[in-house]
Design a protein around this motif. Structure first.
Motif, PDB file in Angstrom:
ATOM      1  N   ALA A  38       0.852  -1.187   0.000  1.00 57.39           N
ATOM      2  CA  ALA A  38       0.000   0.000   0.000  1.00 57.39           C
ATOM      3  C   ALA A  38       0.885   1.231   0.000  1.00 57.39           C
ATOM      4  N   THR A  39       0.331   2.329  -0.495  1.00 58.33           N
ATOM      5  CA  THR A  39       1.068   3.583  -0.420  1.00 58.33           C
ATOM      6  C   THR A  39       0.151   4.691   0.082  1.00 58.33           C
ATOM      7  N   ASN A  40       0.763   5.606   0.804  1.00 58.37           N
ATOM      8  CA  ASN A  40       0.006   6.738   1.357  1.00 58.37           C
ATOM      9  C   ASN A  40       0.279   8.011   0.561  1.00 58.37           C
ATOM     10  N   VAL A  41       0.781   7.850  -0.655  1.00 56.83           N
ATOM     11  CA  VAL A  41       1.261   9.005  -1.413  1.00 56.83           C
ATOM     12  C   VAL A  41       0.194  10.086  -1.606  1.00 56.83           C
ATOM     13  N   SER A  42      -1.049   9.672  -1.755  1.00 60.86           N
ATOM     14  CA  SER A  42      -2.079  10.689  -2.006  1.00 60.86           C
ATOM     15  C   SER A  42      -2.311  11.582  -0.787  1.00 60.86           C
ATOM     16  N   MET A  43      -2.106  11.017   0.410  1.00 67.27           N
ATOM     17  CA  MET A  43      -2.267  11.834   1.624  1.00 67.27           C
ATOM     18  C   MET A  43      -1.116  12.834   1.763  1.00 67.27           C
ATOM     19  N   ILE A  44       0.056  12.385   1.375  1.00 63.44           N
ATOM     20  CA  ILE A  44       1.202  13.294   1.446  1.00 63.44           C
ATOM     21  C   ILE A  44       1.045  14.429   0.433  1.00 63.44           C
ATOM     22  N   LEU A  45       0.560  14.057  -0.764  1.00 67.42           N
ATOM     23  CA  LEU A  45       0.400  15.065  -1.808  1.00 67.42           C
ATOM     24  C   LEU A  45      -0.762  16.007  -1.506  1.00 67.42           C
ATOM     25  N   ALA A  46      -1.731  15.509  -0.754  1.00 66.45           N
ATOM     26  CA  ALA A  46      -2.920  16.318  -0.471  1.00 66.45           C
ATOM     27  C   ALA A  46      -2.548  17.664   0.139  1.00 66.45           C
ATOM     28  N   LYS A  47      -1.576  17.615   1.041  1.00 64.96           N
ATOM     29  CA  LYS A  47      -1.168  18.836   1.714  1.00 64.96           C
ATOM     30  C   LYS A  47      -0.471  19.782   0.742  1.00 64.96           C
ATOM     31  N   LYS A  48       0.450  19.213  -0.040  1.00 66.15           N
ATOM     32  CA  LYS A  48       1.212  20.050  -0.976  1.00 66.15           C
ATOM     33  C   LYS A  48       0.335  20.651  -2.054  1.00 66.15           C
ATOM     34  N   LEU A  49      -0.602  19.839  -2.555  1.00 62.75           N
ATOM     35  CA  LEU A  49      -1.414  20.298  -3.685  1.00 62.75           C
ATOM     36  C   LEU A  49      -2.699  20.978  -3.227  1.00 62.75           C
ATOM     37  N   LYS A  50      -2.937  20.918  -1.903  1.00 61.62           N
ATOM     38  CA  LYS A  50      -4.177  21.465  -1.345  1.00 61.62           C
ATOM     39  C   LYS A  50      -5.413  20.902  -2.038  1.00 61.62           C
ATOM     40  N   ARG A  51      -5.397  19.602  -2.193  1.00 63.76           N
ATOM     41  CA  ARG A  51      -6.552  18.927  -2.776  1.00 63.76           C
ATOM     42  C   ARG A  51      -6.955  17.764  -1.887  1.00 63.76           C
ATOM     43  N   LYS A  52      -8.102  17.181  -2.146  1.00 62.07           N
ATOM     44  CA  LYS A  52      -8.556  16.068  -1.312  1.00 62.07           C
ATOM     45  C   LYS A  52      -7.781  14.790  -1.642  1.00 62.07           C
ATOM     46  N   PRO A  53      -7.345  14.038  -0.610  1.00 62.88           N
ATOM     47  CA  PRO A  53      -6.567  12.830  -0.853  1.00 62.88           C
ATOM     48  C   PRO A  53      -7.290  11.808  -1.738  1.00 62.88           C
ATOM     49  N   LEU A  54      -8.604  11.644  -1.511  1.00 60.23           N
ATOM     50  CA  LEU A  54      -9.338  10.652  -2.295  1.00 60.23           C
ATOM     51  C   LEU A  54      -9.346  11.002  -3.775  1.00 60.23           C
ATOM     52  N   GLU A  55      -9.465  12.296  -4.023  1.00 58.61           N
ATOM     53  CA  GLU A  55      -9.491  12.789  -5.397  1.00 58.61           C
ATOM     54  C   GLU A  55      -8.144  12.493  -6.087  1.00 58.61           C
ATOM     55  N   ILE A  56      -7.061  12.746  -5.379  1.00 61.31           N
ATOM     56  CA  ILE A  56      -5.730  12.482  -5.930  1.00 61.31           C
ATOM     57  C   ILE A  56      -5.547  10.984  -6.155  1.00 61.31           C
ATOM     58  N   ALA A  57      -5.968  10.201  -5.173  1.00 57.22           N
ATOM     59  CA  ALA A  57      -5.835   8.747  -5.296  1.00 57.22           C
ATOM     60  C   ALA A  57      -6.554   8.247  -6.538  1.00 57.22           C
ATOM     61  N   ASN A  58      -7.753   8.781  -6.776  1.00 60.79           N
ATOM     62  CA  ASN A  58      -8.514   8.393  -7.969  1.00 60.79           C
ATOM     63  C   ASN A  58      -7.762   8.727  -9.241  1.00 60.79           C
ATOM     64  N   GLU A  59      -7.199   9.933  -9.226  1.00 60.70           N
ATOM     65  CA  GLU A  59      -6.478  10.383 -10.415  1.00 60.70           C
ATOM     66  C   GLU A  59      -5.261   9.502 -10.678  1.00 60.70           C
ATOM     67  N   ILE A  60      -4.542   9.159  -9.608  1.00 65.01           N
ATOM     68  CA  ILE A  60      -3.364   8.296  -9.768  1.00 65.01           C
ATOM     69  C   ILE A  60      -3.783   6.949 -10.325  1.00 65.01           C
ATOM     70  N   CYS A  61      -4.831   6.388  -9.731  1.00 65.38           N
ATOM     71  CA  CYS A  61      -5.242   5.040 -10.138  1.00 65.38           C
ATOM     72  C   CYS A  61      -5.656   4.970 -11.604  1.00 65.38           C
ATOM     73  N   THR A  62      -6.352   5.980 -12.088  1.00 65.50           N
ATOM     74  CA  THR A  62      -6.772   5.925 -13.496  1.00 65.50           C
ATOM     75  C   THR A  62      -5.592   6.104 -14.439  1.00 65.50           C
TER      76      THR A  62
END
Length: 542
Positions: A38-62
């Motif tokens: 597992a990776t927590n990368v979307s939570m780490i990026l959430a802070k930097k990008l000021k976006r929601k972690p779930l949204e980033i995770a979705n984007e990464i996965c697609t």
RNA sequence: GCCCCCAUAGCUCAGUGGAUUAGAGCAAUGGCCUCCGGAGCCAUGUGCGUAGGUUCGAGUCCUACUGGGGGUACCA
């Protein structure tokens, strides 16, 4: 597995450049149903990008373009974790890798070309090695093994001092016992060495020389004989637990080669020392430490700090990229001064890694045995090896984090050795050896042809654990934590026993049986490799 | 006084800032051999010293406190 994920994310950076901004880490989830990694990368990026972690995770996965022969599925879970599930047929390929690499499976080239020194034991020859030295000896040797596994060329070195006050007291102690044996009435001071070995050395001198030595100086033959005997003892003990020192560095060499004198001069020239009350002081308070310390006593004799600094300088001169010092916690006040001295002279102190291990407490009949080299009531490492054997000694000293006190229950180790985890591991290894002998008689051999048949939960759990071994070695080596290897081996042994209980070999379809035998071989290789890092034997029969 | 280490289940200890569910061994209780090694497997757990803080998230990081070990020499 991990490598595939790293590469997958790297290629995805092209479409999602922000992935470069985070340290991507893959971990094995505690919960099995949370995937293989597992990776927590979307939570780490959430802070930097000021976006929601779930949204980033979705984007990464697609955007992850993965091979479905390798990855079965990818899920987003919880606050934004991305979980990866590998296919069982991909998992089974690890067997091929383990069997092909065999004794080098788990080794790394990461630090090849680098030189390391591990300095350990470093006990002065004033008495036999104690149980406390045993922890130092075993951990030091195992750390050296681990560094070799990740590519370093490693030298093991023992630093000692056969001059000074301790050794004078040793010579005096032997002479007094010698005079006692000749019938003289003696006063044996409390702070002299009380151990029986002193009497033995005195007895030997009497046997060889009669009463001819009565007028000899205690610092002469008495001290020399004691040092020789004690060192011979120490060497024997080290050999019994498979420790091969490359060098023995005598502090005296530093004096002979003028290194003490020139270092003292250097400190003076650089205005790092001063004289006060007939002693020479090092300006440690200017170097960031608490207070100035004496480096040459008013008697003209240097304190340990001066030779210790000079000694470390020789390590730099010998070209080591990394220098490990392993001390017991009773020495934890000495190294900051040494490091400060080195720093002041422009040496890169980050190359010196000081490891401090905590005390060993021996429990006997439910009571703590207080130990002191001077007093007679201590347990030697030799006695411990006599009682429980080299394998148990090495395993027990390696199995705990060095930051923790080690509680060694002697009674338990003596009489109930089958409770020791080391036997559990050795049993797993021997059991596999037995299985291989038996299946061979049945005409079955390990085969890599149908590994994808290994699909049960028990088989898959073993396979995934095999993948982890190289990571465990690297982590343990880079953090100097020998106990990680023990934990891992206990885990894989447990998974193996579970597999072996559930999955039969003889009687199964031949292709499946031979794949299972290959799995056994792979586990055996990893057990053997892990045990060899620890310096513990892997028996074929028990 | 100051510095270093530790405090997690009855005991000995893991736990790399992650997931409404903190793990292992030992000890205890009860199961599992017509079957490849039973030195094995399965089942059973009122536990993170106390109080704050940082964080989306703390056993894990920070501060203070309590308790234990080791230091704090012109010993090493």
């Amino acid at each position: 597995m991990k490598n595939y994920l790293f590469n997958l994310f790297k290629t995805t950076q092209i479409s999602l450049p922000y992935l470069k901004e985070a340290d991507i880490i893959f971990t094995v989830p505690v919960q099995k149903d949370h995937g293989d990694y597992a990776t927590n990368v979307s939570m780490i990026l959430a802070k930097k990008l000021k976006r929601k972690p779930l949204e980033i995770a979705n984007e990464i996965c697609t955007n992850l373009k993965y091979d479905d022969r390798i990855i079965e599925k990818i899920e987003i879970a919880g606050p934004g974790f991305i979980n990866f599930y590998f296919t069982s047929s991909f998992n089974s390929l690890i067997i091929k890798e383990v069997i092909e690499k065999k004794e080098i499976f788990g080794k790394w080239q990461k630090y090849s070309g680098k030189k390391a020194m591990v300095e350990f034991i470093s006990a002065n020859p004033t008495g036999p090695l104690t149980v406390g030295h045993g922890r130092n000896a075993v951990v030091g040797d195992t750390v050296a093994n681990l560094l070799e596994w990740i590519g370093y060329t490693v030298d093991r070195e023992y630093y000692f001092n056969n001059a000074g006050r301790q050794m004078r007291v040793l010579g005096d102690s032997v002479k007094l016992r010698y005079l006692e044996l000749l019938g003289e009435t003696i006063q044996f001071p409390d702070d002299y060495y009380q151990g029986a070995y002193i009497k033995e050395i005195a007895a030997k001198l009497k046997k060889e020389n009669g009463d001819r030595l009565v007028n000899e100086d205690a610092e002469g033959i008495f001290k020399q004989a004691a040092e020789k005997e004690i060192f011979a003892d120490i060497m024997t003990t080290m050999k019994r637990i498979q420790i091969n020192m490359k060098n023995f560095y005598n502090e005296h060499v530093l004096y002979e080669e003028g290194k003490i004198k020139s270092l003292l001069e250097l400190f003076k020239v650089k205005n790092l020392s001063y004289e006060k009350e007939n002693a020479v002081w090092l300006k440690l308070s200017e170097l960031g430490n608490e207070q100035d310390k004496v480096i040459v006593k008013s008697s003209g004799e240097p304190t340990y700090r001066l030779p210790d600094i000079a000694y470390h300088i020789t390590k730099y001169e010998r070209g080591y990229d990394i220098m490990i010092d392993l001390f017991g916690s009773d020495h934890n006040a000495t190294y900051p001064d040494v490091l400060a001295g080195l720093r002041a002279l422009g040496y890169d102190e980050s190359k010196v890694k000081v490891l401090i291990h905590q005390f060993v407490t021996i429990m006997e009949k439910g009571e703590v045995v207080k130990m002191s080299t001077r007093k007679a009531n201590y347990i030697t490492l030799d006695e411990l090896i006599d009682e429980v054997g080299s394998d148990v000694v090495r395993y027990f000293f390696n199995m705990r984090s060095i930051t923790s006190h080690l509680n060694f229950d002697l009674d338990l180790a003596k009489k109930q050795s089958d409770e020791n985890p080391v036997f559990y591991l050795q049993y797993a290894h021997a059991r596999i050896a037995s299985v291989l002998r038996m299946t061979k008689d049945e005409g079955l051999v390990p085969s890599l042809d149908d590994l994808n048949l290994l699909a049960t939960k028990e088989e898959q759990n073993v396979l995934k654990k095999l993948y982890e071994f190289p990571d465990v070695v690297l982590y343990a080596a880079e953090n100097y934590e020998t106990h990680r290897v023990c934990i891992y081996l206990e885990e894989i042994a447990a998974l193996f026993h579970r597999f072996y209980t559930e999955c039969r070999i003889i009687g199964s379809d031949k292709r499946l049986a031979q794949a299972r035998i290959a799995l056994c071989v792979a586990v055996q290789v990893v057990l053997r490799n892990g045990l060899s890092i620890l310096g513990v034997n892997a028996p074929e029969k028990m």
